[in-house]
Design a protein around this motif. Structure first.
Motif, PDB file in Angstrom:
ATOM      1  N   ILE A   8       0.848  -1.194   0.000  1.00  0.00           N
ATOM      2  CA  ILE A   8       0.000   0.000   0.000  1.00  0.00           C
ATOM      3  C   ILE A   8       0.883   1.244   0.000  1.00  0.00           C
ATOM      4  CG2 ILE A   8      -1.696   1.308   1.350  1.00  0.00           C
ATOM      5  CD1 ILE A   8      -2.671  -1.474   2.385  1.00  0.00           C
ATOM      6  N   GLY A   9       0.600   2.143  -0.925  1.00  0.00           N
ATOM      7  CA  GLY A   9       1.317   3.412  -0.905  1.00  0.00           C
ATOM      8  C   GLY A   9       0.720   4.263   0.196  1.00  0.00           C
ATOM      9  N   SER A  10       0.078   5.314  -0.197  1.00  0.00           N
ATOM     10  CA  SER A  10      -0.538   6.194   0.789  1.00  0.00           C
ATOM     11  C   SER A  10      -1.790   5.554   1.375  1.00  0.00           C
ATOM     12  CB  SER A  10      -0.896   7.508   0.113  1.00  0.00           C
ATOM     13  OG  SER A  10      -1.783   8.222   0.930  1.00  0.00           O
ATOM     14  N   PRO A  11      -1.984   5.657   2.684  1.00  0.00           N
ATOM     15  CA  PRO A  11      -3.197   5.135   3.316  1.00  0.00           C
ATOM     16  C   PRO A  11      -4.387   6.085   3.165  1.00  0.00           C
ATOM     17  CG  PRO A  11      -1.796   6.109   4.972  1.00  0.00           C
ATOM     18  CD  PRO A  11      -1.053   6.236   3.661  1.00  0.00           C
ATOM     19  N   ILE A  12      -4.138   7.196   2.477  1.00  0.00           N
ATOM     20  CA  ILE A  12      -5.187   8.210   2.352  1.00  0.00           C
ATOM     21  C   ILE A  12      -6.060   7.892   1.140  1.00  0.00           C
ATOM     22  CG2 ILE A  12      -5.618  10.688   2.018  1.00  0.00           C
ATOM     23  CD1 ILE A  12      -2.556  10.931   2.918  1.00  0.00           C
ATOM     24  N   ILE A  13      -7.371   8.035   1.336  1.00  0.00           N
ATOM     25  CA  ILE A  13      -8.285   7.874   0.207  1.00  0.00           C
ATOM     26  C   ILE A  13      -8.823   9.251  -0.139  1.00  0.00           C
ATOM     27  CG2 ILE A  13     -10.386   6.745  -0.607  1.00  0.00           C
ATOM     28  CD1 ILE A  13      -9.900   4.570   1.533  1.00  0.00           C
ATOM     29  N   THR A  14      -8.610   9.674  -1.373  1.00  0.00           N
ATOM     30  CA  THR A  14      -9.093  11.006  -1.758  1.00  0.00           C
ATOM     31  C   THR A  14     -10.394  10.842  -2.536  1.00  0.00           C
ATOM     32  OG1 THR A  14      -7.518  10.933  -3.569  1.00  0.00           O
ATOM     33  CG2 THR A  14      -6.884  12.153  -1.625  1.00  0.00           C
ATOM     34  N   ASP A  15     -10.308  10.815  -3.860  1.00  0.00           N
ATOM     35  CA  ASP A  15     -11.545  10.628  -4.634  1.00  0.00           C
ATOM     36  C   ASP A  15     -11.489   9.299  -5.373  1.00  0.00           C
ATOM     37  OD1 ASP A  15      -9.543  11.271  -6.298  1.00  0.00           O
ATOM     38  OD2 ASP A  15     -10.552  12.928  -7.305  1.00  0.00           O
ATOM     39  N   ASP A  16     -10.777   8.349  -4.774  1.00  0.00           N
ATOM     40  CA  ASP A  16     -10.610   7.067  -5.450  1.00  0.00           C
ATOM     41  C   ASP A  16     -11.100   5.895  -4.595  1.00  0.00           C
ATOM     42  OD1 ASP A  16      -8.650   7.410  -3.580  1.00  0.00           O
ATOM     43  OD2 ASP A  16      -7.030   6.572  -4.790  1.00  0.00           O
ATOM     44  N   ALA A  17     -12.085   6.164  -3.739  1.00  0.00           N
ATOM     45  CA  ALA A  17     -12.633   5.079  -2.920  1.00  0.00           C
ATOM     46  C   ALA A  17     -13.337   4.075  -3.829  1.00  0.00           C
ATOM     47  CB  ALA A  17     -13.602   5.637  -1.886  1.00  0.00           C
ATOM     48  N   THR A  18     -13.138   2.787  -3.550  1.00  0.00           N
ATOM     49  CA  THR A  18     -13.888   1.789  -4.301  1.00  0.00           C
ATOM     50  C   THR A  18     -15.272   1.607  -3.683  1.00  0.00           C
ATOM     51  OG1 THR A  18     -12.818   0.079  -2.982  1.00  0.00           O
ATOM     52  CG2 THR A  18     -11.863   0.548  -5.147  1.00  0.00           C
ATOM     53  N   THR A  19     -15.349   1.914  -2.385  1.00  0.00           N
ATOM     54  CA  THR A  19     -16.632   1.797  -1.688  1.00  0.00           C
ATOM     55  C   THR A  19     -16.722   2.837  -0.578  1.00  0.00           C
ATOM     56  OG1 THR A  19     -16.661  -0.601  -2.033  1.00  0.00           O
ATOM     57  CG2 THR A  19     -18.141   0.264  -0.338  1.00  0.00           C
ATOM     58  N   ALA A  20     -17.914   3.354  -0.366  1.00  0.00           N
ATOM     59  CA  ALA A  20     -18.165   4.154   0.841  1.00  0.00           C
ATOM     60  C   ALA A  20     -19.330   3.530   1.596  1.00  0.00           C
ATOM     61  CB  ALA A  20     -18.468   5.595   0.487  1.00  0.00           C
ATOM     62  N   ILE A  37     -16.132   8.592  -4.180  1.00  0.00           N
ATOM     63  CA  ILE A  37     -16.144   7.237  -4.750  1.00  0.00           C
ATOM     64  C   ILE A  37     -15.788   7.322  -6.229  1.00  0.00           C
ATOM     65  CG2 ILE A  37     -17.525   5.141  -5.050  1.00  0.00           C
ATOM     66  CD1 ILE A  37     -19.495   6.454  -2.976  1.00  0.00           C
ATOM     67  N   LYS A  38     -14.925   6.401  -6.640  1.00  0.00           N
ATOM     68  CA  LYS A  38     -14.587   6.459  -8.060  1.00  0.00           C
ATOM     69  C   LYS A  38     -15.708   5.844  -8.889  1.00  0.00           C
ATOM     70  CE  LYS A  38     -11.679   2.342  -8.666  1.00  0.00           C
ATOM     71  NZ  LYS A  38     -10.290   1.946  -8.948  1.00  0.00           N
ATOM     72  N   SER A  39     -15.743   6.213 -10.130  1.00  0.00           N
ATOM     73  CA  SER A  39     -16.790   5.748 -11.027  1.00  0.00           C
ATOM     74  C   SER A  39     -16.805   4.218 -11.054  1.00  0.00           C
ATOM     75  CB  SER A  39     -16.528   6.312 -12.427  1.00  0.00           C
ATOM     76  OG  SER A  39     -17.637   6.075 -13.226  1.00  0.00           O
ATOM     77  N   GLY A  40     -17.995   3.648 -10.921  1.00  0.00           N
ATOM     78  CA  GLY A  40     -18.096   2.189 -10.888  1.00  0.00           C
ATOM     79  C   GLY A  40     -17.992   1.611  -9.495  1.00  0.00           C
ATOM     80  N   GLY A  41     -17.768   2.468  -8.515  1.00  0.00           N
ATOM     81  CA  GLY A  41     -17.629   2.012  -7.131  1.00  0.00           C
ATOM     82  C   GLY A  41     -18.973   1.759  -6.468  1.00  0.00           C
ATOM     83  N   LYS A  42     -18.896   1.435  -5.202  1.00  0.00           N
ATOM     84  CA  LYS A  42     -20.114   1.089  -4.472  1.00  0.00           C
ATOM     85  C   LYS A  42     -20.394   2.093  -3.360  1.00  0.00           C
ATOM     86  CE  LYS A  42     -19.607  -3.891  -5.169  1.00  0.00           C
ATOM     87  NZ  LYS A  42     -18.479  -3.753  -6.117  1.00  0.00           N
ATOM     88  N   LEU A  43     -21.697   2.288  -3.134  1.00  0.00           N
ATOM     89  CA  LEU A  43     -22.112   3.179  -2.053  1.00  0.00           C
ATOM     90  C   LEU A  43     -23.163   2.457  -1.229  1.00  0.00           C
ATOM     91  CD1 LEU A  43     -22.358   5.916  -0.600  1.00  0.00           C
ATOM     92  CD2 LEU A  43     -23.821   6.708  -2.475  1.00  0.00           C
ATOM     93  N   LEU A  44     -22.816   2.164   0.028  1.00  0.00           N
ATOM     94  CA  LEU A  44     -23.754   1.484   0.917  1.00  0.00           C
ATOM     95  C   LEU A  44     -24.337   2.509   1.880  1.00  0.00           C
ATOM     96  CD1 LEU A  44     -21.836  -0.862  -0.131  1.00  0.00           C
ATOM     97  CD2 LEU A  44     -22.553  -2.096   1.935  1.00  0.00           C
ATOM     98  N   ILE A  45     -25.647   2.645   1.828  1.00  0.00           N
ATOM     99  CA  ILE A  45     -26.321   3.682   2.598  1.00  0.00           C
ATOM    100  C   ILE A  45     -27.171   3.050   3.706  1.00  0.00           C
ATOM    101  CG2 ILE A  45     -28.066   5.518   2.445  1.00  0.00           C
ATOM    102  CD1 ILE A  45     -27.085   5.965  -0.471  1.00  0.00           C
ATOM    103  N   ASN A  46     -27.000   3.545   4.904  1.00  0.00           N
ATOM    104  CA  ASN A  46     -27.818   3.077   6.034  1.00  0.00           C
ATOM    105  C   ASN A  46     -29.204   3.719   5.924  1.00  0.00           C
ATOM    106  OD1 ASN A  46     -28.937   2.320   8.450  1.00  0.00           O
ATOM    107  ND2 ASN A  46     -27.580   3.590   9.726  1.00  0.00           N
ATOM    108  N   SER A  47     -30.123   3.005   5.283  1.00  0.00           N
ATOM    109  CA  SER A  47     -31.428   3.616   4.968  1.00  0.00           C
ATOM    110  C   SER A  47     -32.306   3.775   6.208  1.00  0.00           C
ATOM    111  CB  SER A  47     -32.147   2.793   3.894  1.00  0.00           C
ATOM    112  OG  SER A  47     -32.287   1.452   4.337  1.00  0.00           O
TER     113      SER A  47
END
Lengths: 248, 181, 354
Positions: free
Chosen positions: B60-72, B87-97
């Motif tokens: 792992i390079g940087s542990p920081i996630i900027t706008d390249d999250a695969t999931t939030a 989240i990057k394009s094609g990524g996942k977003l899990l929402i606590n509905s």
């Protein structure tokens, strides 16, 4: 030939640099004698201050550690916490202890650090050339209070022993003087008691010793002793403020 | 899986930090490269908390996630608002509905709506809402096995909390069911 | 030994204990609090002592006293707290005592902020305290490296009788990564601490720990002796990582966490056909000047990337000695540079678009 007087083993042979009439020499000797009488010279580690007694590390015949201005109680804390079976003491003046190092000494007392502090109060900064200390008396002239200390702008002289008497961790607090033989004897008794309190592991002990500074007071040595008696003692009353029996 | 970069966010007390730690620990147990980076400071004490977890087959390079999250994984509304665009394009977003009525705004990420608090309450403890969310995430990505998460739970919380394992396992499974098509 | 997942601050504390440090004197300040907290919990288990001092000033002076006993001692703080410790650090260097000081740094100046920063480069490497003194400064880029360097720092401190600093930004303190606590490799024969104040027991002359020398000739002699020690450190203790320098068009220089962001940026650039290299100082002092001899002829410029307004760049310029243009990219105040920003800066240097 019978030996009638012998220099204490608690001091080295190094000649003191103190000014004529200064009572640091007497106080050094009292501490040295107490270390010898308690048979702890070989276990002792002293912490020297910044001020006139900055060179105390050359005079006490035990391991010595020279501290930064006011920080001796922190240095002593580091030593004593690591070597609890050794006898640790700081030797500090009023500029060192009651001004720049107030936080360190108050908190060492507050933590009930098991070391002994000899606090030499001569109501002035000696080493730096006679500036006003927190302990300088009202009206007393110094190089930074040339018209005499003025309470309105510089406050009232700080009574440290009275302050220690309010701190639970300070189990032995006594103010003494060395202006005559009777008081010197009492001072030694208090110093010895303070070290005994340390040996018994009871808490922090401090002896405030009223001392002279003929050079910076601008008063001849003998008159300095009188000046101490007549001016300092009324403001800084002698006596025991705390013993382990009453405060622990 | 090459590199999974997960942002987990919610308010203090929702267990987002511990959810992140469990996932990170699980990754380590599976011999993957892992890092866990928390937000720290005043927000730790009551406000929004978040952590960035990276689990990778590579160093792992940087542990920081900027706008390249695969999931939030977002547990409350402010977190959705704050991290949707990371989240990057094609990524996942899990929402606590359970707590977020708003829907995802982006259409280039796959959004999943998990009523985490309701499910947690159903199985008897609202405090495992985070584990419900984690269960849903693992079902979608298979990043680490549920067994590894349980193993990590034992290591992180010790023997004193082992009685909580069945509840947490249940929460992980119910979360998985919630997103199973 | 198996890997464990640990927070940087706790791992650094555990590394200290692993190195045989049983005495820690500290004071709370974010973002290093987990370190004294960890020590307060763990040191009593190894028969050690944790003291929460009344201030950073007191803590470093407890370290000064404690180090004088010859035992391994450690303190930690964060930027403004390290500023307060400078008095003690100067005394410890002057009196030639070993200790390890950890700075989990944050943004400044003044109270600044609590987010990660590298704005303490000058404070660490130029000495915030008075007088001619130096201290080795290690800048780990991962928790594993932090652990390894803390363990080594104690040996370096003992070997040279000198304070040693380990500096990490707030991220190093707060993040979790897997770590292993390996048996340290023995690299140095450590001298006997016959100078320690432990009581004479009537068997030797008193030991005196001191940084005062009123005679100028004596003090100059002391300074010359110290300098010889610092020269030896510069010769033997330089540590750095030279990464992908071959055929690099731009050589980036970055340390600590920033170096990891730079590596991500380099990956992006590589995919676009732009070759870059990295010099990562592991010791900020002594600075790895010799690493710059490895820079290939293909290099057109150097780029110092820092979480500050530009501090290490001074050392980069000294090491570069006028050979190549030296550029800078930095973020400050707790803002963290992104790989994309660094990519853009490299392209700008190479004359490409933004």
């Amino acid at each position: 030939m019978a030996v009638v007087f012998k220099k204490t083993e608690g001091l080295t042979d190094k000649q003191f640099h103190y000014c004529p009439g200064c009572t640091h020499g007497i106080i050094h000797r009292l501490v040295g004698e107490v270390l010898e009488e308690l048979e702890v010279v070989g276990k002792a580690i002293g912490v020297a201050p910044v001020g006139c007694s900055v060179l105390a590390y050359d005079y006490f015949n035990c391991d010595m550690h020279e501290a930064a201005h006011g920080r001796a109680p922190a240095v002593a804390t580091g030593i004593k916490r690591i070597l609890p079976d050794n006898v640790v003491f700081t030797y500090q003046g009023d500029g060192d202890l009651a001004s720049i190092g107030t936080a360190e000494i108050i908190h060492a007392a507050h933590r009930a650090e098991k070391f002994t502090t000899i606090f030499v109060n001569n109501a002035i900064y000696g080493m730096t050339g006679g500036q006003m200390a927190p302990t300088t008396l009202i009206g007393q002239k110094s190089t930074t209070s040339q018209a005499g200390r003025d309470a309105a702008t510089t406050g009232m002289p700080l009574r440290m022993s009275e302050m220690f008497a309010t701190i639970d961790g300070a189990v032995f607090v006594e103010r003494v003087s060395v202006h005559d033989v009777a008081h010197i004897r009492k001072a030694k008794k208090a110093i010895k008691k303070a070290f005994e309190v340390q040996l018994e592991g009871k808490g922090f002990g401090i002896v405030e010793v009223l001392s002279t500074c003929p050079t910076n007071w601008g008063i001849a040595p003998v008159e300095s002793l009188t000046w101490l008696k007549e001016n300092m003692i009324p403001y800084y009353p002698l006596g025991n403020f705390r013993t382990p029996e009453e405060g622990k | 899986m090459a590199t999974e970069k997960i942002i987990m966010a919610g308010f203090g007390g929702q267990g987002v930090m511990s959810m992140g730690q469990l996932l990170t620990y699980s990754g380590m147990l599976e011999n993957k490269h892992v890092s866990w980076l928390p937000s720290y400071g005043p927000e730790m004490r009551g406000g929004t908390a978040n952590c960035s977890v990276i689990v990778s087959d590579n160093l792992i390079g940087s542990p920081i996630i900027t706008d390249d999250a695969t999931t939030a994984l977002v547990m409350n509304l402010p977190s959705l608002v704050k991290f949707e665009n990371n989240i990057k394009s094609g990524g996942k977003l899990l929402i606590n509905s359970s707590l977020i009525e708003k829907k995802a705004e982006r259409d280039d990420v796959d959004a999943y709506y998990v009523p985490a608090n309701e499910i947690a309450n159903e199985i008897g403890n609202s405090r495992v809402a985070n584990m419900v969310m984690l269960g849903a995430y693992l079902e979608l990505t298979k990043l680490v096995s549920v067994d590894s998460v349980i193993e990590a739970f034992k290591k992180v919380y010790g023997a004193g909390k082992e009685h909580l394992i069945p509840l947490n396992k249940d929460a992980l499974e119910r979360g998985a069911t919630a997103v199973r098509g | 030994m198996a890997k464990v997942l640990m927070k940087g601050n706790e791992a650094i504390g555990a590394a200290g204990i692993k190195a045989g440090c049983k005495y820690f004197f500290g004071y709370p300040i974010t973002p290093q609090n987990e370190l004294p907290e960890f020590m307060s919990k763990e040191l009593p288990k190894v028969d050690g002592v944790f003291v929460q001092a009344e201030s950073e000033v007191a803590a470093i002076n407890m370290i000064y006293g404690g180090a004088g006993t010859g035992e391994r001692v450690m303190t930690s703080s964060s930027s403004p707290g390290i500023a307060l410790k400078q008095e003690g650090i100067s005394y410890i260097a002057g009196a030639e005592l070993p200790c390890v000081i950890v700075n989990i740094s944050r943004g400044g100046p003044g109270l600044g902020g609590i987010q990660p920063s590298q704005a303490d480069y000058f404070q660490s490497t130029r000495g915030g305290g008075n007088g001619d003194y130096r201290l080795p400064v290690y800048a780990p880029a991962s928790i594993q490296e932090a652990v390894d360097l803390v363990i080594e720092a104690f040996d370096v401190a003992d070997y040279y009788r000198n304070p040693v600093m380990v500096i990490g930004d707030g991220m190093i303190g707060q993040m979790m990564e897997p770590v292993e606590f390996n048996e340290p490799e023995k690299k140095r024969e450590l001298p006997v601490k016959d100078w320690a104040t432990t009581g004479t027991e009537g068997k030797r002359k008193p030991n005196i720990i001191n940084s005062l020398a009123l005679d100028p000739a004596e003090l100059e002699k002391h300074n010359i002796k110290l300098q010889a020690k610092y020269d030896e450190m510069e010769e033997k203790e330089v540590r750095y990582e030279a990464y992908k320098l071959e055929e690099a068009e731009v050589v980036l220089v970055a340390y600590g966490m920033t170096s990891r962001i730079v590596k991500n940026a380099m990956d992006i650039l590589e995919k676009e056909g732009i070759k870059t290299g990295l010099i990562r100082p592991i010791t900020l002092w002594p600075f790895p000047n010799k690493a710059f001899n490895e820079i290939p002829d293909t290099a057109k410029a150097l780029l110092s990337v820092e979480m500050s307004m530009g501090q290490m760049i001074d050392d980069v310029k000294i090491a570069n000695n006028g050979k190549l243009p030296v550029e800078f990219y930095g973020r400050a105040g707790g803002m963290i540079p992104t790989p994309e920003e660094i990519v853009n800066k490299v392209k700008e240097i190479l004359g490409g678009g933004k």
